[in-house]
Design a protein around this motif. Structure first.
Motif, PDB file in Angstrom:
ATOM      1  N   THR A 110      22.252  -4.355 -32.030  1.00  0.00           N
ATOM      2  CA  THR A 110      22.003  -5.798 -31.927  1.00  0.00           C
ATOM      3  C   THR A 110      21.074  -6.079 -30.755  1.00  0.00           C
ATOM      4  OG1 THR A 110      24.018  -6.064 -30.600  1.00  0.00           O
ATOM      5  CG2 THR A 110      24.200  -6.443 -32.985  1.00  0.00           C
ATOM      6  N   PHE A 111      20.467  -7.271 -30.779  1.00  0.00           N
ATOM      7  CA  PHE A 111      19.413  -7.603 -29.829  1.00  0.00           C
ATOM      8  C   PHE A 111      19.563  -9.052 -29.373  1.00  0.00           C
ATOM      9  CE2 PHE A 111      18.112  -4.422 -32.834  1.00  0.00           C
ATOM     10  CZ  PHE A 111      17.491  -3.451 -32.062  1.00  0.00           C
ATOM     11  N   ASP A 112      19.015  -9.344 -28.210  1.00  0.00           N
ATOM     12  CA  ASP A 112      18.995 -10.726 -27.730  1.00  0.00           C
ATOM     13  C   ASP A 112      17.937 -11.537 -28.458  1.00  0.00           C
ATOM     14  OD1 ASP A 112      20.889 -10.041 -25.739  1.00  0.00           O
ATOM     15  OD2 ASP A 112      19.300  -9.420 -24.374  1.00  0.00           O
ATOM     16  N   LEU A 113      16.862 -10.861 -28.843  1.00  0.00           N
ATOM     17  CA  LEU A 113      15.724 -11.552 -29.449  1.00  0.00           C
ATOM     18  C   LEU A 113      15.129 -10.693 -30.548  1.00  0.00           C
ATOM     19  CD1 LEU A 113      13.634 -13.966 -29.281  1.00  0.00           C
ATOM     20  CD2 LEU A 113      12.303 -12.499 -27.747  1.00  0.00           C
ATOM     21  N   ILE A 114      14.771 -11.330 -31.660  1.00  0.00           N
ATOM     22  CA  ILE A 114      14.033 -10.678 -32.737  1.00  0.00           C
ATOM     23  C   ILE A 114      12.712 -11.424 -32.896  1.00  0.00           C
ATOM     24  CG2 ILE A 114      13.948 -10.163 -35.209  1.00  0.00           C
ATOM     25  CD1 ILE A 114      17.029 -10.030 -35.147  1.00  0.00           C
ATOM     26  N   VAL A 115      11.614 -10.675 -32.909  1.00  0.00           N
ATOM     27  CA  VAL A 115      10.294 -11.280 -33.109  1.00  0.00           C
ATOM     28  C   VAL A 115       9.604 -10.593 -34.283  1.00  0.00           C
ATOM     29  CG1 VAL A 115      10.005 -11.981 -30.703  1.00  0.00           C
ATOM     30  CG2 VAL A 115       9.212  -9.728 -31.430  1.00  0.00           C
ATOM     31  N   SER A 116       8.703 -11.318 -34.922  1.00  0.00           N
ATOM     32  CA  SER A 116       7.964 -10.718 -36.034  1.00  0.00           C
ATOM     33  C   SER A 116       6.744 -11.560 -36.374  1.00  0.00           C
ATOM     34  CB  SER A 116       8.851 -10.595 -37.280  1.00  0.00           C
ATOM     35  OG  SER A 116       8.146  -9.949 -38.332  1.00  0.00           O
ATOM     36  N   ASN A 117       5.667 -10.861 -36.690  1.00  0.00           N
ATOM     37  CA  ASN A 117       4.499 -11.474 -37.329  1.00  0.00           C
ATOM     38  C   ASN A 117       4.381 -10.799 -38.689  1.00  0.00           C
ATOM     39  OD1 ASN A 117       2.080 -12.645 -38.072  1.00  0.00           O
ATOM     40  ND2 ASN A 117       0.833 -11.317 -36.778  1.00  0.00           N
ATOM     41  N   PRO A 118       5.144 -11.278 -39.673  1.00  0.00           N
ATOM     42  CA  PRO A 118       5.233 -10.580 -40.960  1.00  0.00           C
ATOM     43  C   PRO A 118       4.071 -10.935 -41.885  1.00  0.00           C
ATOM     44  CG  PRO A 118       6.616 -12.520 -41.016  1.00  0.00           C
ATOM     45  CD  PRO A 118       5.988 -12.482 -39.643  1.00  0.00           C
ATOM     46  N   PRO A 119       3.940 -10.227 -43.003  1.00  0.00           N
ATOM     47  CA  PRO A 119       2.925 -10.605 -44.000  1.00  0.00           C
ATOM     48  C   PRO A 119       3.298 -11.944 -44.621  1.00  0.00           C
ATOM     49  CG  PRO A 119       4.358  -8.868 -44.839  1.00  0.00           C
ATOM     50  CD  PRO A 119       4.707  -9.036 -43.410  1.00  0.00           C
ATOM     51  N   TYR A 120       2.465 -12.964 -44.402  1.00  0.00           N
ATOM     52  CA  TYR A 120       2.838 -14.302 -44.877  1.00  0.00           C
ATOM     53  C   TYR A 120       1.798 -14.947 -45.794  1.00  0.00           C
ATOM     54  CZ  TYR A 120       0.101 -15.801 -40.715  1.00  0.00           C
ATOM     55  OH  TYR A 120      -0.867 -15.995 -39.756  1.00  0.00           O
TER      56      TYR A 120
ATOM     57  N   GLY B 242      24.298 -15.804 -28.904  1.00  0.00           N
ATOM     58  CA  GLY B 242      23.259 -16.622 -28.300  1.00  0.00           C
ATOM     59  C   GLY B 242      21.852 -16.161 -28.624  1.00  0.00           C
ATOM     60  N   GLY B 243      21.724 -15.210 -29.544  1.00  0.00           N
ATOM     61  CA  GLY B 243      20.420 -14.635 -29.850  1.00  0.00           C
ATOM     62  C   GLY B 243      19.501 -15.572 -30.616  1.00  0.00           C
ATOM     63  N   GLN B 244      18.207 -15.259 -30.553  1.00  0.00           N
ATOM     64  CA  GLN B 244      17.200 -16.079 -31.203  1.00  0.00           C
ATOM     65  C   GLN B 244      16.221 -15.214 -31.984  1.00  0.00           C
ATOM     66  OE1 GLN B 244      15.231 -18.718 -28.472  1.00  0.00           O
ATOM     67  NE2 GLN B 244      17.137 -19.534 -27.637  1.00  0.00           N
ATOM     68  N   VAL B 245      15.560 -15.857 -32.951  1.00  0.00           N
ATOM     69  CA  VAL B 245      14.505 -15.231 -33.742  1.00  0.00           C
ATOM     70  C   VAL B 245      13.236 -16.064 -33.582  1.00  0.00           C
ATOM     71  CG1 VAL B 245      13.732 -14.553 -36.045  1.00  0.00           C
ATOM     72  CG2 VAL B 245      16.153 -14.334 -35.425  1.00  0.00           C
ATOM     73  N   LEU B 246      12.108 -15.389 -33.341  1.00  0.00           N
ATOM     74  CA  LEU B 246      10.812 -16.048 -33.302  1.00  0.00           C
ATOM     75  C   LEU B 246       9.902 -15.359 -34.316  1.00  0.00           C
ATOM     76  CD1 LEU B 246      10.129 -16.359 -29.464  1.00  0.00           C
ATOM     77  CD2 LEU B 246      10.902 -18.155 -31.000  1.00  0.00           C
ATOM     78  N   VAL B 247       9.366 -16.120 -35.243  1.00  0.00           N
ATOM     79  CA  VAL B 247       8.468 -15.554 -36.251  1.00  0.00           C
ATOM     80  C   VAL B 247       7.180 -16.347 -36.301  1.00  0.00           C
ATOM     81  CG1 VAL B 247      10.254 -14.518 -37.707  1.00  0.00           C
ATOM     82  CG2 VAL B 247       9.602 -16.913 -38.082  1.00  0.00           C
ATOM     83  N   GLU B 248       6.064 -15.637 -36.422  1.00  0.00           N
ATOM     84  CA  GLU B 248       4.794 -16.308 -36.652  1.00  0.00           C
ATOM     85  C   GLU B 248       4.725 -16.732 -38.110  1.00  0.00           C
ATOM     86  OE1 GLU B 248      -0.031 -15.538 -36.495  1.00  0.00           O
ATOM     87  OE2 GLU B 248       1.276 -14.357 -35.199  1.00  0.00           O
ATOM     88  N   ILE B 249       4.049 -17.844 -38.364  1.00  0.00           N
ATOM     89  CA  ILE B 249       3.942 -18.376 -39.722  1.00  0.00           C
ATOM     90  C   ILE B 249       2.510 -18.809 -40.001  1.00  0.00           C
ATOM     91  CG2 ILE B 249       6.336 -19.176 -39.802  1.00  0.00           C
ATOM     92  CD1 ILE B 249       5.198 -22.033 -39.228  1.00  0.00           C
ATOM     93  N   GLY B 250       2.186 -18.949 -41.282  1.00  0.00           N
ATOM     94  CA  GLY B 250       0.969 -19.619 -41.663  1.00  0.00           C
ATOM     95  C   GLY B 250       1.107 -21.103 -41.365  1.00  0.00           C
ATOM     96  N   HIS B 251      -0.008 -21.786 -41.093  1.00  0.00           N
ATOM     97  CA  HIS B 251       0.088 -23.151 -40.566  1.00  0.00           C
ATOM     98  C   HIS B 251       0.660 -24.157 -41.558  1.00  0.00           C
ATOM     99  CE1 HIS B 251      -3.794 -23.409 -42.660  1.00  0.00           C
ATOM    100  NE2 HIS B 251      -3.631 -24.707 -42.658  1.00  0.00           N
ATOM    101  N   MET B 252       0.801 -23.777 -42.832  1.00  0.00           N
ATOM    102  CA  MET B 252       1.395 -24.675 -43.817  1.00  0.00           C
ATOM    103  C   MET B 252       2.820 -24.283 -44.184  1.00  0.00           C
ATOM    104  SD  MET B 252      -0.976 -26.906 -44.424  1.00  0.00           S
ATOM    105  CE  MET B 252      -0.514 -27.670 -45.982  1.00  0.00           C
ATOM    106  N   GLN B 253       3.393 -23.315 -43.482  1.00  0.00           N
ATOM    107  CA  GLN B 253       4.694 -22.766 -43.876  1.00  0.00           C
ATOM    108  C   GLN B 253       5.858 -23.257 -43.027  1.00  0.00           C
ATOM    109  OE1 GLN B 253       3.511 -18.577 -43.565  1.00  0.00           O
ATOM    110  NE2 GLN B 253       3.805 -18.363 -45.776  1.00  0.00           N
TER     111      GLN B 253
END
Length: 273
Positions: free
Chosen positions: A173-183, A229-240
């Protein structure tokens, strides 16, 4: 051929090939051949190129005329505070992804998981900026993982990397999950520039469907892989923004959608605390 001749000739060839920013790209390629930064070209003696330099420059211009990205030609891309190796097996780190790094550094965490790490640019930038933290980068591509490991060694960051298909293959487990996935949706692929569509790894661009497949997988498995208390940050396309926010909200997360420097939706923050 002198340096100034190479600049003029290269830019003309690239303009004829329909390359936007022809002069800029020519300077980046020429500077890499000479082993200097592009900004130093104007301070360099207008000497003749050696035969090997001219041959390397000509190859670079020919590749760019075929729309190969400059980062792949010169072999690197600057991102956040470092220079990262780039190959055809990795997505070229984009400036807008720095919004994800900035948002992550505004939050408390000591253990971070970067899913779909590619060059490792996000994970390495985070670990270097916050000393004493730990991180795991995962990717389905073994070739991409080789690049990420190389970048971590070069920059001096102690990051771990392993092959995984989203959460399949991830332990702990992790405090933070980040991703810039195929979107990018499969319907949007034809509209991409040839620089992206024909040269960057398909699996890093699109899920082959509606562009939301990766977010569904991340949202469904996030809680089981987060510390309290963990969080997820993901990059998205600007319309998503709305669609991705809804996926995480359905899993009980509190949502914030953050803009990039151009004011477009760029990062979804899902707080599972």
């Amino acid at each position: 051929m002198r340096i100034s001749d190479a600049q003029a000739e290269g830019a003309a060839l690239l303009r004829a090939a329909g390359i936007e920013g022809a002069a800029r790209d020519t300077d980046r390629i020429l500077a890499a051949v000479l082993g200097i930064e592009p900004g130093r070209l104007r301070m360099t003696d207008d000497r003749r190129l050696t035969d090997p330099e001219r041959a390397s420059f000509n190859r670079g211009i020919a590749a760019r005329a075929l729309h190969q990205p400059v980062a792949q030609i010169v072999g690197h891309r600057d991102f956040w505070a470092h220079r990262f190796k780039v190959t055809r097996d990795t997505l070229d780190p984009r400036p807008e992804t720095e919004a994800l790094v900035e948002a992550a550094l505004e939050r408390p965490w000591r253990d971070v998981l970067d899913m779909g790490t590619g060059t490792g640019a996000i994970l390495i930038s985070l670990l270097d900026a916050r000393k004493g933290t730990r991180g795991l980068g995962t990717d389905i591509s073994e070739e991409a993982l080789k690049v990420a490991r190389f970048n971590a060694r070069q920059i001096g960051v102690d990051a771990r990397f392993r092959r995984a298909d989203w959460f399949e293959g991830v332990e702990g487990t992790f405090d933070l999950i980040v991703s810039n996935p195929p979107y990018i949706s499969v319907a949007e692929m034809a509209g991409l520039s040839p620089d992206v569509r024909e040269w960057e790894p398909l699996g890093a661009l699109t899920d082959g469907g509606d562009g939301l497949g990766a977010y569904r997988a991340i949202a469904a498995g996030a809680r089981a892989h987060l510390n309290p208390g963990g969080q997820v940050l993901v990059e998205i396309g600007h319309m998503q923004g709305a669609d991705v926010a809804a996926l995480f909200a359905a899993q009980g997360a509190r949502i914030e959608v953050l803009p990039d420097l151009d004011g477009r939706d760029r990062v979804v923050c899902a707080d599972f605390g």
